[in-house]
Design a protein around this motif. Structure first.
Motif, mmCIF file in Angstrom:
data_model
loop_
_atom_site.group_PDB
_atom_site.id
_atom_site.type_symbol
_atom_site.label_atom_id
_atom_site.label_comp_id
_atom_site.label_asym_id
_atom_site.label_seq_id
_atom_site.Cartn_x
_atom_site.Cartn_y
_atom_site.Cartn_z
ATOM 1 N N VAL A 4 -14.251 -15.663 8.540
ATOM 2 C CA VAL A 4 -13.556 -15.994 7.288
ATOM 3 C C VAL A 4 -13.611 -14.803 6.331
ATOM 4 N N ILE A 5 -14.742 -14.156 6.259
ATOM 5 C CA ILE A 5 -14.878 -12.980 5.389
ATOM 6 C C ILE A 5 -13.971 -11.856 5.888
ATOM 7 N N LEU A 6 -13.890 -11.688 7.200
ATOM 8 C CA LEU A 6 -12.992 -10.676 7.759
ATOM 9 C C LEU A 6 -11.540 -10.970 7.414
ATOM 10 N N MET A 7 -11.147 -12.245 7.478
ATOM 11 C CA MET A 7 -9.769 -12.627 7.133
ATOM 12 C C MET A 7 -9.477 -12.347 5.662
ATOM 13 N N ILE A 8 -10.416 -12.642 4.790
ATOM 14 C CA ILE A 8 -10.221 -12.377 3.361
ATOM 15 C C ILE A 8 -10.089 -10.885 3.111
ATOM 16 N N LEU A 9 -10.954 -10.090 3.709
ATOM 17 C CA LEU A 9 -10.875 -8.630 3.545
ATOM 18 C C LEU A 9 -9.563 -8.085 4.094
ATOM 19 N N PHE A 10 -9.132 -8.606 5.245
ATOM 20 C CA PHE A 10 -7.862 -8.170 5.822
ATOM 21 C C PHE A 10 -6.703 -8.524 4.895
ATOM 22 N N GLY A 11 -6.726 -9.744 4.344
ATOM 23 C CA GLY A 11 -5.678 -10.168 3.424
ATOM 24 C C GLY A 11 -5.604 -9.297 2.185
ATOM 25 N N LEU A 12 -6.739 -8.958 1.635
ATOM 26 C CA LEU A 12 -6.764 -8.089 0.459
ATOM 27 C C LEU A 12 -6.243 -6.695 0.793
ATOM 28 N N THR A 13 -6.571 -6.190 1.957
ATOM 29 C CA THR A 13 -6.096 -4.870 2.378
ATOM 30 C C THR A 13 -4.587 -4.870 2.555
ATOM 31 N N VAL A 14 -4.055 -5.893 3.218
ATOM 32 C CA VAL A 14 -2.611 -5.977 3.427
ATOM 33 C C VAL A 14 -1.893 -6.106 2.093
ATOM 34 N N GLU A 15 -2.429 -6.892 1.197
ATOM 35 C CA GLU A 15 -1.813 -7.068 -0.122
ATOM 36 C C GLU A 15 -1.740 -5.746 -0.869
ATOM 37 N N GLN A 16 -2.761 -4.926 -0.745
ATOM 38 C CA GLN A 16 -2.801 -3.655 -1.455
ATOM 39 C C GLN A 16 -1.823 -2.644 -0.863
ATOM 40 N N THR A 17 -1.529 -2.725 0.434
ATOM 41 C CA THR A 17 -0.694 -1.710 1.076
ATOM 42 C C THR A 17 0.768 -2.104 1.162
ATOM 43 N N THR A 18 1.094 -3.353 0.973
ATOM 44 C CA THR A 18 2.484 -3.764 1.055
ATOM 45 C C THR A 18 3.133 -3.681 -0.323
ATOM 46 N N SER A 19 4.433 -3.568 -0.308
ATOM 47 C CA SER A 19 5.153 -3.535 -1.574
ATOM 48 C C SER A 19 6.283 -4.549 -1.525
ATOM 49 N N LEU A 20 6.824 -4.834 -2.653
ATOM 50 C CA LEU A 20 7.933 -5.767 -2.758
ATOM 51 C C LEU A 20 9.196 -5.035 -3.184
ATOM 52 N N CYS A 21 9.368 -3.837 -2.694
ATOM 53 C CA CYS A 21 10.535 -3.006 -3.005
ATOM 54 C C CYS A 21 11.611 -3.295 -1.958
ATOM 55 N N ALA A 22 12.741 -3.846 -2.400
ATOM 56 C CA ALA A 22 13.782 -4.238 -1.455
ATOM 57 C C ALA A 22 15.131 -4.303 -2.158
ATOM 58 N N PRO A 23 16.220 -4.264 -1.380
ATOM 59 C CA PRO A 23 17.544 -4.441 -1.993
ATOM 60 C C PRO A 23 17.669 -5.837 -2.595
ATOM 61 N N MET A 24 18.264 -5.893 -3.773
ATOM 62 C CA MET A 24 18.525 -7.191 -4.402
ATOM 63 C C MET A 24 19.933 -7.197 -4.963
ATOM 64 N N GLU A 25 20.518 -8.368 -5.042
ATOM 65 C CA GLU A 25 21.884 -8.498 -5.549
ATOM 66 C C GLU A 25 21.922 -8.176 -7.034
ATOM 67 N N TYR A 26 23.020 -7.545 -7.430
ATOM 68 C CA TYR A 26 23.178 -7.151 -8.823
ATOM 69 C C TYR A 26 24.671 -7.100 -9.135
ATOM 70 N N ILE A 27 25.039 -7.480 -10.323
ATOM 71 C CA ILE A 27 26.447 -7.419 -10.746
ATOM 72 C C ILE A 27 26.587 -6.336 -11.799
ATOM 73 N N ILE A 28 27.506 -5.401 -11.559
ATOM 74 C CA ILE A 28 27.800 -4.390 -12.573
ATOM 75 C C ILE A 28 29.209 -4.646 -13.106
ATOM 76 N N HIS A 29 29.401 -4.318 -14.355
ATOM 77 C CA HIS A 29 30.703 -4.469 -14.993
ATOM 78 C C HIS A 29 31.263 -3.078 -15.256
ATOM 79 N N VAL A 30 32.485 -2.857 -14.781
ATOM 80 C CA VAL A 30 33.100 -1.532 -14.868
ATOM 81 C C VAL A 30 34.429 -1.639 -15.598
ATOM 82 N N GLU A 31 34.604 -0.760 -16.582
ATOM 83 C CA GLU A 31 35.885 -0.700 -17.277
ATOM 84 C C GLU A 31 36.146 0.726 -17.749
#
Length: 133
Positions: A4-31
């Motif tokens: 259980v301690i190993l799983m918690i440490l692994f989870g904390l390590t993965v959380e620190q190394t992953t990011s939430l940077c990704a393409p997301m939908e966006y609307i731009i207005h052009v005139e």
């Protein structure tokens, strides 16, 4: 060590190394001033969280070592739309980037705005036409 301690440490390590940077939908207005309409364009941009660390030894490090990671384009394509209702002497085309994939990296001020400012209004001042994209 207990599994259980190993799983918690692994989870904390993965959380620190992953990011939430990704393409997301966006609307731009052009005139354009010379055109009768505004286009609402659906596109994707890079947005999200990138893991950064603030150093306590800022005065001892080079300036280049102090830049923090930002969410930016990894792969992108450009698409072009035609703004309707433009006068004959106006180029009616507008090209914009579409994020295909994103990455966390150091911000390069040669081609990116690296400062996060307050969100400005994204709206049309002319009648709006949705883009066919």
């Amino acid at each position: 060590m207990h599994p259980v301690i190993l799983m918690i440490l692994f989870g904390l390590t993965v959380e620190q190394t992953t990011s939430l940077c990704a393409p997301m939908e966006y609307i731009i207005h052009v005139e354009k001033r010379e055109c009768a309409y505004c286009l609402a364009i659906n596109t994707t941009i890079c947005a999200g969280y990138c893991m950064t660390r603030d150093s306590n030894g800022k005065k001892l490090l080079l300036q280049s070592a102090l830049s923090q990671n930002v969410c930016m384009y990894k792969d992108l394509v450009y698409q072009t739309v035609q703004i309707p209702g433009c006068s004959s002497h106006t180029v009616p085309f507008y090209s914009y980037p579409v994020a295909v994939s994103c990455k966390c990296g150091k911000c390069n001020t040669d081609y990116s705005d690296c400062v996060q400012e307050a969100i400005k209004a994204n709206y049309c001042t002319k009648p709006q036409k949705p883009s066919n994209m």
